[in-house]
Design a protein around this motif. Structure first.
Motif, PDB file in Angstrom:
ATOM      1  N   UNK A 215     -10.782  -1.204  -4.266  1.00  0.00           N
ATOM      2  CA  UNK A 215      -9.642  -1.837  -4.410  1.00  0.00           C
ATOM      3  C   UNK A 215      -8.569  -1.898  -3.536  1.00  0.00           C
ATOM      4  N   UNK A 216      -7.817  -0.591  -3.581  1.00  0.00           N
ATOM      5  CA  UNK A 216      -7.205  -0.174  -2.866  1.00  0.00           C
ATOM      6  C   UNK A 216      -7.066   0.685  -1.538  1.00  0.00           C
ATOM      7  N   UNK A 217      -8.474   0.652  -1.612  1.00  0.00           N
ATOM      8  CA  UNK A 217      -8.841   1.328   0.451  1.00  0.00           C
ATOM      9  C   UNK A 217     -10.402   0.210   0.028  1.00  0.00           C
ATOM     10  N   UNK A 218     -10.193  -0.686   0.863  1.00  0.00           N
ATOM     11  CA  UNK A 218     -11.525  -1.450   0.899  1.00  0.00           C
ATOM     12  C   UNK A 218     -11.786  -1.738   2.434  1.00  0.00           C
ATOM     13  N   UNK A 219     -11.477  -1.033   3.232  1.00  0.00           N
ATOM     14  CA  UNK A 219     -12.395  -0.862   4.176  1.00  0.00           C
ATOM     15  C   UNK A 219     -13.260   0.629   4.181  1.00  0.00           C
ATOM     16  N   UNK A 220     -12.576   1.088   3.233  1.00  0.00           N
ATOM     17  CA  UNK A 220     -13.854   2.340   2.969  1.00  0.00           C
ATOM     18  C   UNK A 220     -14.770   2.099   2.889  1.00  0.00           C
ATOM     19  N   UNK A 221     -15.973   3.158   3.133  1.00  0.00           N
ATOM     20  CA  UNK A 221     -17.535   2.823   2.840  1.00  0.00           C
ATOM     21  C   UNK A 221     -17.665   3.951   1.686  1.00  0.00           C
ATOM     22  N   UNK A 222     -19.337   3.389   1.516  1.00  0.00           N
ATOM     23  CA  UNK A 222     -19.204   4.316  -0.458  1.00  0.00           C
ATOM     24  C   UNK A 222     -19.123   5.402  -0.203  1.00  0.00           C
ATOM     25  N   UNK A 223     -19.720   6.006   0.775  1.00  0.00           N
ATOM     26  CA  UNK A 223     -19.475   7.193   0.695  1.00  0.00           C
ATOM     27  C   UNK A 223     -18.226   8.045   0.961  1.00  0.00           C
ATOM     28  N   UNK A 224     -17.791   7.840   1.785  1.00  0.00           N
ATOM     29  CA  UNK A 224     -15.965   7.625   1.576  1.00  0.00           C
ATOM     30  C   UNK A 224     -15.322   8.065   0.131  1.00  0.00           C
ATOM     31  N   UNK A 225     -15.903   6.805  -0.552  1.00  0.00           N
ATOM     32  CA  UNK A 225     -15.040   6.238  -2.265  1.00  0.00           C
ATOM     33  C   UNK A 225     -15.829   7.748  -3.272  1.00  0.00           C
ATOM     34  N   UNK A 226     -16.951   7.925  -2.494  1.00  0.00           N
ATOM     35  CA  UNK A 226     -17.558   8.771  -3.781  1.00  0.00           C
ATOM     36  C   UNK A 226     -17.134   9.989  -3.343  1.00  0.00           C
ATOM     37  N   UNK A 227     -16.800  10.236  -2.051  1.00  0.00           N
ATOM     38  CA  UNK A 227     -15.723  12.080  -2.192  1.00  0.00           C
ATOM     39  C   UNK A 227     -15.097  12.150  -2.587  1.00  0.00           C
ATOM     40  N   UNK A 228     -13.763  10.731  -2.358  1.00  0.00           N
ATOM     41  CA  UNK A 228     -12.040  10.953  -2.923  1.00  0.00           C
ATOM     42  C   UNK A 228     -12.590  10.642  -4.418  1.00  0.00           C
ATOM     43  N   UNK A 229     -13.416   9.563  -5.179  1.00  0.00           N
ATOM     44  CA  UNK A 229     -13.693  10.087  -6.603  1.00  0.00           C
ATOM     45  C   UNK A 229     -13.901  10.935  -6.883  1.00  0.00           C
ATOM     46  N   UNK A 230     -14.358  12.069  -5.922  1.00  0.00           N
ATOM     47  CA  UNK A 230     -14.538  13.786  -6.490  1.00  0.00           C
ATOM     48  C   UNK A 230     -13.600  14.723  -6.879  1.00  0.00           C
ATOM     49  N   UNK A 231     -12.518  13.924  -6.283  1.00  0.00           N
ATOM     50  CA  UNK A 231     -11.451  14.758  -6.275  1.00  0.00           C
ATOM     51  C   UNK A 231     -10.828  14.796  -7.702  1.00  0.00           C
ATOM     52  N   UNK A 232     -11.387  13.895  -8.566  1.00  0.00           N
ATOM     53  CA  UNK A 232     -10.441  12.997 -10.167  1.00  0.00           C
ATOM     54  C   UNK A 232     -11.699  13.783 -10.587  1.00  0.00           C
ATOM     55  N   UNK A 233     -13.264  12.574 -10.189  1.00  0.00           N
ATOM     56  CA  UNK A 233     -13.828  12.283 -11.966  1.00  0.00           C
ATOM     57  C   UNK A 233     -14.876  13.497 -10.967  1.00  0.00           C
ATOM     58  N   UNK A 234     -15.431  14.012 -11.629  1.00  0.00           N
ATOM     59  CA  UNK A 234     -16.616  14.607 -11.081  1.00  0.00           C
ATOM     60  C   UNK A 234     -17.949  13.649 -10.918  1.00  0.00           C
ATOM     61  N   UNK A 235     -18.564  13.176 -10.115  1.00  0.00           N
ATOM     62  CA  UNK A 235     -20.326  12.478 -10.208  1.00  0.00           C
ATOM     63  C   UNK A 235     -20.827  12.891 -11.889  1.00  0.00           C
ATOM     64  N   UNK A 236     -21.618  11.963 -11.977  1.00  0.00           N
ATOM     65  CA  UNK A 236     -21.796  11.965 -13.425  1.00  0.00           C
ATOM     66  C   UNK A 236     -22.918  13.215 -13.919  1.00  0.00           C
TER      67      UNK A 236
END
Length: 217
Positions: free
Chosen positions: A95-116
């Motif tokens: 929501x904060x970065x609507x232009x990011x692709x899924x891979x970018x979002x996954x990488x950024x999310x993994x800084x703080x929450x590990x992929x399950x």
């Protein structure tokens, strides 16, 4: 984002095989560990870790200076809860970065929450910890435990610049004890340490992880 930090989303982490040694999850509350209840769950899962993780955590405790103790925040996290955390944070970033692709979002999310699928917490291999003084007061670590990169302006990174001398010293004290006990840190979260999981195996050159995901203690 520091290019020197291997993120949980890195393919090399997922490529590590798991050869689960079958160790039980044990409750740290029965072994003299100071436990905080901010992550309390009805089943009491949050206070459990694998047996060797507990052994190493107790060793780290013994290495701390007099008057300083570990405060245990969270250990085991059921896979379904890990998935919920990851999807929630992924959604916030999207929501904060609507232009990011899924891979970018996954990488950024993994800084703080590990992929399950590779989460150390869901293997009972990870602990979130901080330090307290002899009166049980949390020491200054520069951010609160579980502060996101956005909230903390990246000061949640273990080696973040711009910390006070006191916070840097306290992080070094925590890190020295846990490292000496054989745990490894996730560089985007100063409070997150693990042993036996896929990330640990990659960082220490082991051929396989000792622990894989489990459902319940």
């Amino acid at each position: 984002m520091s290019s020197s930090i291997v993120l949980m989303s890195d393919r090399r982490v997922a490529a590590i095989p798991v050869q689960d040694c079958g160790e039980d999850l044990v409750d740290v509350r029965r072994h003299g560990v100071h436990v905080d209840d901010r992550k309390r769950d009805a089943a009491g899962a949050w206070t459990h870790v694998r047996q060797t993780v507990l052994t190493r955590l107790l060793h780290a405790q013994s290495l701390l200076p007099a008057g300083v103790a570990l405060l245990f925040i969270e250990g085991f996290r059921p896979p379904a809860l890990q998935k919920q955390y990851f999807e929630s944070y992924f959604g916030q970033l999207a929501r904060a970065n609507p232009l990011w692709q899924a891979a970018e979002l996954r990488e950024a999310a993994s800084r703080f929450v590990s992929p399950p699928e590779i989460a150390p917490h869901s293997a009972g291999a990870a602990v979130d910890v901080t330090l307290v003084d002899h009166q049980g007061r949390e020491l200054d670590m520069g951010t609160r435990v579980n502060a996101s990169p956005e909230e903390s302006d990246n000061r949640c990174y273990t080696d973040a610049p711009g910390l006070s001398e006191r916070a840097r010293t306290n992080r070094a004290t925590l890190g020295a004890a846990l490292s000496a006990a054989g745990l490894i840190n996730y560089g985007t979260e100063w409070w997150h340490w693990s042993f036996g999981d896929r990330y640990w195996a990659l960082q220490t050159g082991q051929p396989a992880a000792l622990y894989g995901p489990v459902e319940r203690p």
